[in-house]
Each structure stands twice: as C-alpha cells, then as structure tokens.
Motif scaffolding. Structure first.
Motif, PDB file in Angstrom:
ATOM      1  N   ILE A 225       1.148  -1.151  -0.194  1.00  0.00           N
ATOM      2  CA  ILE A 225      -0.477  -0.115  -0.454  1.00  0.00           C
ATOM      3  C   ILE A 225       0.610   0.800  -0.350  1.00  0.00           C
ATOM      4  N   ARG A 226       1.960   1.410   0.210  1.00  0.00           N
ATOM      5  CA  ARG A 226       2.917   2.164   0.231  1.00  0.00           C
ATOM      6  C   ARG A 226       3.243   2.623  -1.378  1.00  0.00           C
ATOM      7  N   ASP A 227       2.997   2.241  -2.084  1.00  0.00           N
ATOM      8  CA  ASP A 227       3.210   2.136  -3.499  1.00  0.00           C
ATOM      9  C   ASP A 227       1.781   2.439  -4.435  1.00  0.00           C
ATOM     10  N   PRO A 228       1.967   3.622  -4.765  1.00  0.00           N
ATOM     11  CA  PRO A 228       0.431   4.413  -5.547  1.00  0.00           C
ATOM     12  C   PRO A 228       0.083   3.018  -6.061  1.00  0.00           C
ATOM     13  N   ALA A 229       1.107   3.085  -7.229  1.00  0.00           N
ATOM     14  CA  ALA A 229       0.236   1.873  -8.536  1.00  0.00           C
ATOM     15  C   ALA A 229      -0.476   0.876  -7.980  1.00  0.00           C
ATOM     16  N   CYS A 230       0.255   0.725  -6.743  1.00  0.00           N
ATOM     17  CA  CYS A 230      -0.405  -1.029  -6.310  1.00  0.00           C
ATOM     18  C   CYS A 230      -1.791  -0.801  -5.873  1.00  0.00           C
ATOM     19  N   VAL A 231      -1.297   0.232  -5.275  1.00  0.00           N
ATOM     20  CA  VAL A 231      -3.355   0.499  -4.982  1.00  0.00           C
ATOM     21  C   VAL A 231      -3.941   0.509  -6.149  1.00  0.00           C
TER      22      VAL A 231
END
Length: 331
Positions: free
Chosen positions: A62-68
């Motif tokens: 969740i610290r990676d915007p693209a993943c979320v």
C-alpha cells in the motif's frame, strides 16, 4: 447484488476472515497481500480451495500508489485493513508506522478517488481513544494517541474524514475494539496466553495485568465490515462506527479464564519488557456499538467464552501452532 470487492491486508488475521466472509456472501474478492520474496500469501494460503477459487490475489504494497490503484480499479467496495499494528514495535520504529498507516492510507484514498470506487471502508482502532474518560466509549469520545501506532491511526482517520469533506469521497470508518480468534499473531495477548499454556508452560509471562479490554470474536468483526460495506450509503457514509461487545475484562482475569478453559495451571508473571511506558498504557476500553447496531442491525453473535473455546481449539492443533514461538516476546 454481490460483485467484485477489494481488500488490503487480506493476508492478515482479520483480513483473511473478512475474505472468507465476503466469498461466502457471494462476492468475488481482489485481495492485496504484501509482496515478499517467499511468495507467501499469509493466512490466505490456509483458506479452503473453494474460497480461494473466488479470490484474485494481488501481491503488492500500500506504500506504492500504482499497486493500490490497480487494486481499486473496478471494485464496488474497497475494504482497507492493511496496517502496521503492533504497539510495542511502534516505539522502536515509528517512521515505518507513518509510512504504512498514513502514507498507505493516503494512497488508498487517492486510488478510490481516481477509480471512483463507490465505497471505501477504512479500518481504525479503539486505541485512538486512549484511556477511557467515560464508559462505554461512543464515537464522540475524544481522541488521544498514547502510542506512535495510535497517532498514525488518528492521522489516517482524519485523512479519510478530510477526503470526504474535500472531495465527497464515499468513505466510512470502522473502529473495532480488541478482536481475537484463530490466526491471530502472538503479539496479541490471547494468543500469547494460549500458546504458552499449550506448550506446557507452568509460568506465563505477560505485560500489565490491570488494563481492561472489550474483546470481539473475529467473525463478528468481519461481519461489521460487511455491514458497513453493504448498508445504504445514506446510513453510513462519512461516519465512524465502533464495533465491540460492550463488556470488559482485565488481562489478569482473562488469563485465569483461559487457564480454566484449558484445564491448565500456571503462575502469571508481569514481564517488565512487556510493559508500555507509564503514560502510554491505555487503562480501560469498553465499547458502545449502539450506533452501528441502529444503522445496520449488526450485533456480536459469539460471546467471549464461546470465542475463547473456538480459539483454544484452533491453537491446540499442533499444525496451527507451527511458527508460533511461545517463549519469545513478540513486539
């Protein structure tokens, strides 16, 4: 109608139970699990095959915007459970809690906003209230962060509130009190007690025995999430809801109750390294869940003793205890 829903923190204790509950309600679940090089899906690895057939696992962070954003795309509800939660470790590594619990929540909010997800159910914690000033604790109780962990959860809650007020983001916040049950890590008090006794300990070591907590069985907490994810928007969006039983028990009494249920006898020792700093200890938590009950009909269905019996039965299976280290203090 049931559809595709997304869950962050799906591999964890509460998250895995929520995934099960959602699938059994007819939903397809897109589940984010934290990426590791071990290719572990956490507790999802232990779920029944018929459940996992309806689960699309997304390793990420969740610290990676693209993943979320990829997680949120096309979901009708996003249940946000991912967080660092161990209070003692937050004294040692507060920056990691800020990165995960605050920045991670910001990424979730931006993803929901971009994907136009119809609803976000955000997870708070009763620790945001601090030691009770009035009991039972209703949602208008003042917030007081008595640990770095609690401070990051207050910050995350306020971000959620701000995104609704600023952008009309359709979010609702669930504030569970202490959840327990099968699969919980040994950093929590009930698995700590049970795992020590199951390993044959004649002396169990705990932190402070005096604080009281309101313990909710995990399937009831999962049902609270679903209740807020499926209730009419007019009944729940933009609000905070407590989930708990309304009953409290001291940690010392809890330990003796577990010993009774397990037919075990052991002395109890307060371990200084397990004590919170004096002003950081939350002395009393007991929930007023009347608002959640009135808006959704939710109520806990498993009382504490029945839940303890289920939890003890799970931990007494050696296969389930594999990986638990009863003699080690889990921060």
């Amino acid at each position: 109608m049931p559809g595709l829903v997304a869950v962050t923190g799906a591999e964890g204790f509460i998250g895995s139970h929520l995934v099960e509950t959602l699938v059994r309600r007819g939903h397809r679940v897109r589940a984010m699990v934290q990426y590791t090089s071990f290719a572990s899906w956490g507790w999802l690895d232990r779920l029944d095959a018929e459940v996992m057939a309806q689960v699309e696992v997304h390793p990420g962070d969740i610290r990676d915007p693209a993943c979320v954003l990829a997680l949120a795309d096309g979901a009708t509800v996003l249940y946000h459970l991912a967080a660092l939660i161990a209070i003692p470790y937050s004294y040692q590594a507060p920056r990691s809690y800020l990165d995960t619990n605050v920045t991670g929540t910001l990424n979730v909010l931006e993803a929901v906003r971009t994907a136009q997800t119809p609803r976000l159910v955000h997870t708070s914690t009763s620790e945001t209230y601090g030691s009770a000033r009035t009991v039972p604790i209703a949602e208008d109780h003042p917030l007081q962060a008595q640990s770095p962990y609690a401070a990051t959860k207050v910050a995350a809650d306020k971000l959620v509130e701000s995104y609704h007020l600023s952008y009309g983001l359709p979010a609702v916040t669930l504030r569970p009190f202490n959840t327990f049950g099968p699969r919980q890590s040994a950093r929590a008090v009930i698995p700590t007690i049970i795992s020590q006794l199951a390993a044959g300990a004649t002396r169990i070591t705990l932190g402070s025995l005096a604080p009281t907590r309101d313990f909710t069985y995990v399937t009831d907490t999962a049902e609270a999430f679903v209740a807020l994810g499926t209730a009419p928007a007019s009944a729940v969006v933009a609000e905070v809801f407590n989930a708990g039983t309304g009953t409290e028990v001291s940690i010392g009494r809890l330990a003796t109750d577990i010993m009774r249920l397990m037919g075990a006898h052991a002395s109890i020792t307060e371990d200084p390294q397990r004590l919170r700093p004096k002003d950081s200890e939350v002395v009393r938590l007991v929930c007023d869940a009347g608002k959640l009950r009135a808006r959704t009909g939710w109520r806990p269905r498993t009382d504490r003793e029945e839940g303890l019996r289920h939890t003890i039965e799970w931990f007494q299976d050696p296969a389930n205890r594999a990986g638990y280290r009863p003699a080690l203090y889990h921060r």
